[in-house]
Design a protein around this motif. Structure first.
Motif, PDB file in Angstrom:
ATOM      1  N   VAL A  36       0.621  -1.268  -0.037  1.00 39.41           N
ATOM      2  CA  VAL A  36      -0.134  -0.167   0.139  1.00 39.41           C
ATOM      3  C   VAL A  36       0.948   1.098  -0.089  1.00 39.41           C
ATOM      4  O   VAL A  36       1.970   1.332   0.765  1.00 39.41           O
ATOM      5  N   ALA A  37       0.494   2.083  -0.767  1.00 43.98           N
ATOM      6  CA  ALA A  37       1.165   3.621  -0.697  1.00 43.98           C
ATOM      7  C   ALA A  37       0.822   4.350   0.617  1.00 43.98           C
ATOM      8  O   ALA A  37      -0.245   4.476   0.882  1.00 43.98           O
ATOM      9  N   ILE A  38       2.136   4.761   1.023  1.00 38.75           N
ATOM     10  CA  ILE A  38       1.724   5.656   2.348  1.00 38.75           C
ATOM     11  C   ILE A  38       2.156   7.405   1.912  1.00 38.75           C
ATOM     12  O   ILE A  38       2.857   7.484   1.040  1.00 38.75           O
ATOM     13  N   LEU A 190      -7.467   0.686   7.198  1.00 41.39           N
ATOM     14  CA  LEU A 190      -6.112   0.911   7.074  1.00 41.39           C
ATOM     15  C   LEU A 190      -5.692   2.083   7.919  1.00 41.39           C
ATOM     16  O   LEU A 190      -4.569   2.104   8.867  1.00 41.39           O
ATOM     17  N   ALA A 191      -6.464   3.382   7.733  1.00 40.58           N
ATOM     18  CA  ALA A 191      -5.985   4.559   8.176  1.00 40.58           C
ATOM     19  C   ALA A 191      -6.204   4.581   9.663  1.00 40.58           C
ATOM     20  O   ALA A 191      -5.483   5.267  10.541  1.00 40.58           O
ATOM     21  N   GLU A 192      -7.014   3.824  10.360  1.00 37.78           N
ATOM     22  CA  GLU A 192      -7.453   3.767  11.653  1.00 37.78           C
ATOM     23  C   GLU A 192      -6.608   2.765  12.414  1.00 37.78           C
ATOM     24  O   GLU A 192      -6.441   3.085  13.662  1.00 37.78           O
ATOM     25  N   TRP A 301      -0.228  -3.184  13.820  1.00 34.24           N
ATOM     26  CA  TRP A 301      -1.596  -3.372  13.520  1.00 34.24           C
ATOM     27  C   TRP A 301      -2.751  -3.184  14.833  1.00 34.24           C
ATOM     28  O   TRP A 301      -2.261  -3.809  15.677  1.00 34.24           O
ATOM     29  N   CYS A 302      -3.062  -1.966  15.245  1.00 34.26           N
ATOM     30  CA  CYS A 302      -3.548  -1.741  16.261  1.00 34.26           C
ATOM     31  C   CYS A 302      -5.020  -1.166  16.338  1.00 34.26           C
ATOM     32  O   CYS A 302      -5.315  -0.389  15.266  1.00 34.26           O
ATOM     33  N   ARG A 327       4.735   6.965  13.878  1.00 35.99           N
ATOM     34  CA  ARG A 327       3.897   7.825  12.871  1.00 35.99           C
ATOM     35  C   ARG A 327       2.469   7.132  12.645  1.00 35.99           C
ATOM     36  O   ARG A 327       2.393   5.994  12.229  1.00 35.99           O
ATOM     37  N   ARG A 328       1.422   7.920  13.171  1.00 37.43           N
ATOM     38  CA  ARG A 328       0.096   7.356  12.898  1.00 37.43           C
ATOM     39  C   ARG A 328      -0.537   7.412  11.826  1.00 37.43           C
ATOM     40  O   ARG A 328      -0.512   8.422  11.090  1.00 37.43           O
TER      41      ARG A 328
END
Length: 625
Positions: A36-38, A190-192, A301-302, A327-328
């Motif tokens: 996945v691109a970040i 993913l973002a969460e 992964w949280c 980094r979140r």
């Protein structure tokens, strides 16, 4: 033409990393990768000129170079310019320009930063030169070949696709080539649940992937089974994402971690194990190694409600020497919080999985002869790896060469076992004390007494031409000139040629926390070469302007043949061309031998207050390391 600005994302590989390395995926009947691109970017800014002048700027290297034309840019021998020069050779632009590059990814972060920057450069030059690629596969093919030439090692292809296309990339590898499917990131958790943590330690993908490639080629069953397991996990990950079964990812990440460490233990590290333990204890569901592991970044992964607690626990439990950052939600474009932790002193073992040795070959502070080599030893697998070689370190209009040397060493925090200088870094004993004798004839100090005894012993064989001078020379210089299998002439510490280098070494040593040793490269080369059956003529003349390059080639070939150390071909070529780079490597290798007890001890009766140089024992036994 207006200024061209290209911004490309880096990536986190969710599953299937390493399988994109040709021909690994052919050994297991094809493979898949998911990444996945970040929102950690590389940027290339290209501003056209009206003339042929070229200006290259790198914000990360703190480097700016100006050239009158393309030929001058291509002729630059600075190894830091190799990435940009390789791009220039491919594109051969007809017009001048200014190129500025930058990257938000930490060096060795495991986020595909160099691949992202390569894509940024290729998109910028394609627009500037009016040579568009026919599709993304064409661009990735060229980018992967360019980076393989630069790194001189096999490279995969998965890192380029997210940089070129963004989104979630599902890549299938088969006989026919690569098939790409891009899935949207929006409306996913993913973002969460995604948190990125930098361990504070750079990874070395070249070493890790090299070990996997080598073991796969010889059909090691354990390695091949681990690759098959990674393939199966990648397929399950793709199905889970396509079906929206995001709750399954935690379990898949755990299985991927276990399979990756089985593939090669170097993929993990004490930093990663500690981070995984702390994260899981504080509510994280899984930890995923990024890239080739061994350091760099880790995906945690949280659940959203546990994220703050996990982040705080990771910060508080950092390993010694760890400059950890969290980094979140890097998947989603939004303001993110970064927290940096002040580095602390490393323990003596600094994680215990790797030992690091630095060799320094110094020239005058106003020349470009200084070179630095970083050698790494992995005791579990008895592997020695030349991980870094920096040549021609010189001052520019902003920074001194000494500052640049210190900056390179500081990048390793305190995780260095030994630093080896090729020159003295202490004054002769007579210059270190205010308690001076009126003359050497009346002096009762141990080192002067030893010099007298040594001189009288020589009188019985052959009268010396001159009496010793303890304020310019040391006992060790007298010792190696006559007490070894051959005479070795070591310049006086305060002699005309060595004194300025001694002063420079003393200045540099003040900022170094690691233990420092002195090495006489000529003697180390002799002992190392004799243990490897290299011809004496090559060992005697490795420094000569005429024929020295061939001697260095033979010595390096012998080291390679006996599997003493893994050295990239580009570094071998550099050491053949540059004796200072070669001697920096020899210094680092001697430091390793000193660490392993493979160097000569002080002889009986040698003054304890005198410096000693480290050099290999006769007939070093490499198989014992």
């Amino acid at each position: 033409m207006q200024k061209i600005v290209v911004k490309s994302p880096t990536r986190v590989d969710l599953a299937g990393g390493t399988l994109d390395l040709w021909p690994l995926y052919l050994f297991i009947n094809g493979a898949s990768t998911v990444n996945v691109a970040i929102d950690i970017y590389t940027v290339a800014e290209l501003t056209p000129h009206d003339d042929s002048t070229i200006v290259l700027e790198s914000a990360d290297l703190k480097l700016r170079k100006a050239y009158s034309n393309l030929q001058e840019a291509l002729a630059d021998t600075d190894p830091q310019m190799i990435l940009l020069q390789t791009q220039l050779r491919y594109w051969m632009p007809k017009q001048g320009f200014t190129l500025k590059t930058s990257s938000q990814s930490p060096v060795g972060g495991g986020l595909g930063g160099s691949s992202s920057l390569t894509i940024s450069l290729m998109k910028a030059f394609a627009q500037f030169c009016g040579k568009p690629f026919k599709d993304v596969h064409n661009m990735v093919h060229v980018a992967h070949n360019i980076e393989a030439e630069i790194l001189n090692t096999p490279t995969g292809t998965q890192d380029y696709y997210p940089a070129a296309s963004g989104g979630i990339n599902v890549l299938h590898y088969s006989y026919d080539g690569i098939e790409q499917k891009v899935l949207p990131v929006s409306h996913t958790p993913l973002a969460e649940k995604f948190m990125l943590v930098y361990t504070g330690k750079a990874h070395h993908s070249g070493l890790n992937n090299f070990e996997v490639m080598k073991d796969s080629v010889v059909k090691d069953p354990r390695t091949l089974q681990a690759l098959r397991d990674l393939k199966g996990i990648a397929i399950e990950t793709e199905h889970a994402i396509r079906a929206g079964n995001w709750k399954d990812l935690g379990g898949l990440f755990k299985r991927e971690f276990e399979a990756r460490v089985r593939l090669a233990p170097e993929f993990s590290s004490p930093e990663i194990y500690k981070l995984a333990e702390v994260s899981l204890q504080n509510g994280a569901e899984a930890v995923k190694i990024c890239g080739a592991g061994g350091g760099g970044c880790v995906l945690v992964w949280c659940p959203p409600d546990k994220r703050e607690g996990v982040a705080n626990a990771c910060q508080k439990s950092r390993l010694p020497g760890d400059g950890r950052k969290t980094r979140r939600s890097p998947v989603k474009k939004k303001t993110t919080k970064k927290t940096a932790v002040k580095k602390t002193a490393a323990s003596a073992t600094h994680a215990g999985d790797v030992h690091r040795f630095i060799g320094l070959s110094l020239g005058g502070g106003k020349t470009d002869k200084a070179c630095l080599a970083v050698l790494e030893y992995y005791p579990k697998h008895k592997k020695i790896f030349l991980s870094r070689l920096v040549e021609k370190i010189k001052s520019d209009e902003v920074h001194s060469a000494d500052f640049k040397i210190q900056e390179v060493i500081r990048q390793y925090h305190n995780e260095i076992d030994l630093i080896a200088f090729d020159v003295p870094f202490n004054l002769p004993v007579c210059l270190q004390s205010d308690d001076c004798c009126t003359s050497i004839e009346d002096c009762k100090k141990p080192h002067v007494k030893w010099m007298w005894d040594y001189t009288r012993k020589l009188h019985k064989k052959k009268k010396p031409r001159k009496l010793f001078t303890p304020y310019t020379q040391r006992c060790v210089e007298m010792y190696v000139s006559s007490e070894l299998e051959e005479p070795f002439i070591l310049q006086h510490a305060m002699g005309a040629n060595t004194a300025p280098l001694l002063a420079r070494a003393m200045y540099l040593k003040r900022s170094m926390k690691a233990k420092c040793i002195e090495v006489f490269p000529k003697l180390s080369v002799w002992r190392l070469g004799r243990s490897l059956n290299v011809m004496k003529s090559h060992l005697r003349f490795h420094k000569h302007a005429i024929g020295g390059d061939e001697s260095r080639r033979e010595i390096l070939h012998a080291l390679s043949t006996h599997n003493v150390a893994f050295v990239y071909d580009q570094d071998v070529k550099l050491m053949i061309e540059n004796n200072h780079a070669f001697e920096a490597f020899i210094c680092a290798l001697t430091a390793f031998l000193s660490f392993k007890g493979g160097t000569e001890p002080r002889p009986d009766g040698f003054p304890s207050n005198e410096d000693w140089i480290e050099f290999p024992r006769v007939n070093v036994r490499w198989e014992g390391f």
